[in-house]
Motif scaffolding. Structure first.
Motif, mmCIF file in Angstrom:
data_model
loop_
_atom_site.group_PDB
_atom_site.id
_atom_site.type_symbol
_atom_site.label_atom_id
_atom_site.label_comp_id
_atom_site.label_asym_id
_atom_site.label_seq_id
_atom_site.Cartn_x
_atom_site.Cartn_y
_atom_site.Cartn_z
ATOM 1 N N VAL A 1 51.117 39.630 30.803
ATOM 2 C CA VAL A 1 49.583 39.641 31.241
ATOM 3 C C VAL A 1 49.500 38.513 32.494
ATOM 4 O O VAL A 1 50.011 37.447 32.318
ATOM 5 C CB VAL A 1 48.907 39.224 29.982
ATOM 6 C CG1 VAL A 1 47.402 39.343 30.463
ATOM 7 C CG2 VAL A 1 49.174 40.014 28.720
ATOM 8 N N SER A 2 48.561 38.992 33.265
ATOM 9 C CA SER A 2 48.642 38.167 34.658
ATOM 10 C C SER A 2 46.946 38.231 35.000
ATOM 11 O O SER A 2 46.492 39.266 34.920
ATOM 12 C CB SER A 2 49.444 38.761 35.950
ATOM 13 O OG SER A 2 48.807 37.605 36.868
ATOM 14 N N ASP A 3 46.525 37.115 35.261
ATOM 15 C CA ASP A 3 45.277 37.125 35.883
ATOM 16 C C ASP A 3 45.255 37.355 37.505
ATOM 17 O O ASP A 3 46.529 37.747 37.765
ATOM 18 C CB ASP A 3 44.812 35.582 35.995
ATOM 19 C CG ASP A 3 43.465 35.628 36.967
ATOM 20 O OD1 ASP A 3 42.339 36.128 36.547
ATOM 21 O OD2 ASP A 3 43.364 34.465 37.516
ATOM 22 N N TYR A 4 44.184 37.803 37.861
ATOM 23 C CA TYR A 4 44.470 38.201 39.451
ATOM 24 C C TYR A 4 44.146 37.182 40.523
ATOM 25 O O TYR A 4 45.048 36.778 41.159
ATOM 26 C CB TYR A 4 43.596 39.528 39.479
ATOM 27 C CG TYR A 4 43.965 40.193 41.099
ATOM 28 C CD1 TYR A 4 45.118 40.995 40.917
ATOM 29 C CD2 TYR A 4 42.998 40.341 41.982
ATOM 30 C CE1 TYR A 4 45.220 41.389 42.525
ATOM 31 C CE2 TYR A 4 43.322 40.787 43.475
ATOM 32 C CZ TYR A 4 44.569 41.363 43.703
ATOM 33 O OH TYR A 4 44.855 41.839 44.729
ATOM 34 N N ASP A 5 42.713 36.865 40.620
ATOM 35 C CA ASP A 5 42.338 36.205 41.718
ATOM 36 C C ASP A 5 42.926 34.792 41.630
ATOM 37 O O ASP A 5 42.352 34.176 40.525
ATOM 38 C CB ASP A 5 40.804 36.047 41.922
ATOM 39 C CG ASP A 5 40.315 37.407 42.287
ATOM 40 O OD1 ASP A 5 40.450 37.814 43.472
ATOM 41 O OD2 ASP A 5 39.871 38.183 41.541
ATOM 42 N N GLY A 6 43.539 33.979 42.330
ATOM 43 C CA GLY A 6 44.276 32.812 42.508
ATOM 44 C C GLY A 6 45.540 32.814 41.832
ATOM 45 O O GLY A 6 46.139 31.983 41.671
ATOM 46 N N THR A 7 45.940 34.018 41.313
ATOM 47 C CA THR A 7 47.453 34.166 40.631
ATOM 48 C C THR A 7 47.977 34.992 41.490
ATOM 49 O O THR A 7 49.323 34.694 41.639
ATOM 50 C CB THR A 7 47.135 34.628 39.151
ATOM 51 O OG1 THR A 7 46.186 33.256 38.467
ATOM 52 C CG2 THR A 7 48.456 34.848 38.375
ATOM 53 N N LEU A 8 47.804 36.055 41.544
ATOM 54 C CA LEU A 8 48.286 37.435 42.154
ATOM 55 C C LEU A 8 47.907 37.442 43.641
ATOM 56 O O LEU A 8 48.481 38.108 44.598
ATOM 57 C CB LEU A 8 48.215 38.660 41.690
ATOM 58 C CG LEU A 8 48.840 38.816 40.092
ATOM 59 C CD1 LEU A 8 48.699 40.077 39.669
ATOM 60 C CD2 LEU A 8 50.237 38.526 40.292
ATOM 61 N N ALA A 9 46.782 36.994 44.008
ATOM 62 C CA ALA A 9 45.958 37.150 45.439
ATOM 63 C C ALA A 9 45.402 35.607 45.662
ATOM 64 O O ALA A 9 44.693 35.168 44.871
ATOM 65 C CB ALA A 9 45.220 38.327 45.336
ATOM 66 N N GLU A 10 45.388 35.054 46.850
ATOM 67 C CA GLU A 10 44.595 34.111 47.352
ATOM 68 C C GLU A 10 43.306 34.303 47.233
ATOM 69 O O GLU A 10 42.890 35.606 47.354
ATOM 70 C CB GLU A 10 45.118 33.855 48.726
ATOM 71 C CG GLU A 10 46.485 33.494 48.994
ATOM 72 C CD GLU A 10 46.881 32.360 48.344
ATOM 73 O OE1 GLU A 10 46.438 31.458 47.853
ATOM 74 O OE2 GLU A 10 48.172 31.998 48.346
ATOM 75 N N PHE A 11 42.388 33.241 47.050
ATOM 76 C CA PHE A 11 40.789 33.559 47.105
ATOM 77 C C PHE A 11 40.406 33.778 48.596
ATOM 78 O O PHE A 11 41.075 33.444 49.929
ATOM 79 C CB PHE A 11 40.408 32.326 46.775
ATOM 80 C CG PHE A 11 40.605 32.168 45.304
ATOM 81 C CD1 PHE A 11 39.549 32.752 44.498
ATOM 82 C CD2 PHE A 11 41.196 31.039 44.571
ATOM 83 C CE1 PHE A 11 39.833 32.622 42.900
ATOM 84 C CE2 PHE A 11 41.563 30.989 43.317
ATOM 85 C CZ PHE A 11 40.653 31.554 42.479
ATOM 86 N N ASN A 12 39.336 34.454 48.682
ATOM 87 C CA ASN A 12 38.762 34.811 50.053
ATOM 88 C C ASN A 12 37.253 34.924 49.910
ATOM 89 O O ASN A 12 36.572 35.113 48.717
ATOM 90 C CB ASN A 12 39.171 36.065 50.311
ATOM 91 C CG ASN A 12 38.968 36.356 51.952
ATOM 92 O OD1 ASN A 12 37.817 36.369 52.592
ATOM 93 N ND2 ASN A 12 39.995 36.640 52.502
ATOM 94 N N THR A 13 36.268 34.394 50.973
ATOM 95 C CA THR A 13 34.997 34.296 50.826
ATOM 96 C C THR A 13 34.478 35.900 50.590
ATOM 97 O O THR A 13 33.378 36.297 50.094
ATOM 98 C CB THR A 13 34.347 33.698 52.062
ATOM 99 O OG1 THR A 13 34.747 34.580 53.433
ATOM 100 C CG2 THR A 13 34.679 32.297 51.936
ATOM 101 N N ASP A 14 35.315 36.847 51.180
ATOM 102 C CA ASP A 14 34.774 38.078 50.776
ATOM 103 C C ASP A 14 35.926 38.685 49.848
ATOM 104 O O ASP A 14 37.069 38.859 49.608
ATOM 105 C CB ASP A 14 35.202 39.089 51.972
ATOM 106 C CG ASP A 14 34.816 40.350 51.694
ATOM 107 O OD1 ASP A 14 34.965 40.839 50.775
ATOM 108 O OD2 ASP A 14 34.971 41.457 52.892
#
Length: 258
Positions: A19-32
């Motif tokens: 099980v994986s989180d997505y934002d901040g784990t599989l993808a970088e943060f973005n203002t959009d």
């Protein structure tokens, strides 16, 4: 044991749930929120893991399922997409809000919209069972910090408030990542669970894992997780290592170990 040794041991379990989180784990943060992309190393590894026998893979995110499909490019034929902390997944799915829960959600909406109006750049995201106050675009950092605290401690009876990175999430249901992992483990018959995440909401998931499981925190901050990787790239490398270990040293159902 160190991370490599623990990973190898858990990868050999007969039936594995990853099980994986997505934002901040599989993808970088973005203002959009929709201008993000999945780390390619992690993407390849998760696809490989999902194709192995007796191995289930899930992305468990605060995003709603449709938004998760949009940013990941995955759908339910690839792996399990558990949106809204699992409330939108076929596992543990919430069918509909009661009248009482809808009233709570309406009050969360009103409170968050009033707070968002007080600082330029803040906005409220609407999800089926949640409202999320976003402050990543706020132009006044001190005011945003004040709004963050007020939202995190808003007096809304029946609401479940979860502060995260640049967000405060308000829910009318008591579904956490820990709740979903517990349900999924039982329903899927997993003999071990691996959970990787970066945010405060992921701590609920880490908290329900046992000694035969593996928990990994991405980035800095206090955590209940057993191990830590530095960033999204580190998470990608972890999943690549896991895929290799599961393929080579997997449990009874994995090809080559039947």
């Amino acid at each position: 044991m160190n991370l490599d040794a623990t990973l190898a041991a858990v990868a050999a379990t007969p039936r594995l749930l990853v099980v994986s989180d997505y934002d901040g784990t599989l993808a970088e943060f973005n203002t959009d929120a929709y201008a993000v992309s999945t780390n390619p190393t992690a993407e390849r590894a998760l696809k490989e893991l999902a194709a192995l026998p007796d191995t289930e893979v899930a992305i468990l995110s605060g995003r709603h399922t449709e938004g998760l499909k949009q940013v990941t490019g995955f759908d339910e034929t690839d792996l399990i997409l558990a949106g809204s902390h699992g409330a939108e997944s076929n596992i543990g799915k919430i069918r509909a809000l009661t009248a009482e829960q809808q009233a709570v959600l309406d009050q969360i909406t009103t409170t968050f919209e009033e707070l968002a109006a007080q600082v330029e750049g803040a906005f409220v995201e609407y999800k089926p069972y949640h409202r999320v106050l976003h402050l990543i675009r706020a132009t006044d950092e001190s005011k945003a910090a004040e709004i963050y605290e007020r939202a995190s401690h808003a007096d809304i009876p029946g609401a479940h408030l979860k502060p995260g990175k640049w967000i405060v999430e308000g829910a009318a249901i008591d579904m956490t990542k820990g709740t979903w992992i517990t349900i999924a483990r039982k329903q899927l018959g997993a003999t071990a669970v691996i959970f990787v995440g970066d945010d405060r909401t992921d701590e609920d998931g880490f908290a329900v894992l046992g000694p035969g499981d593996l928990s990994v925190k991405v980035g800095p901050g206090d955590t209940k997780a057993q191990y830590r990787v530095p960033d999204v790239s580190g998470a990608g490398e972890f999943f690549a290592q896991l895929a290799a270990a599961r393929r080579a040293n997997g449990g009874a159902g994995v090809e080559g170990n039947v």
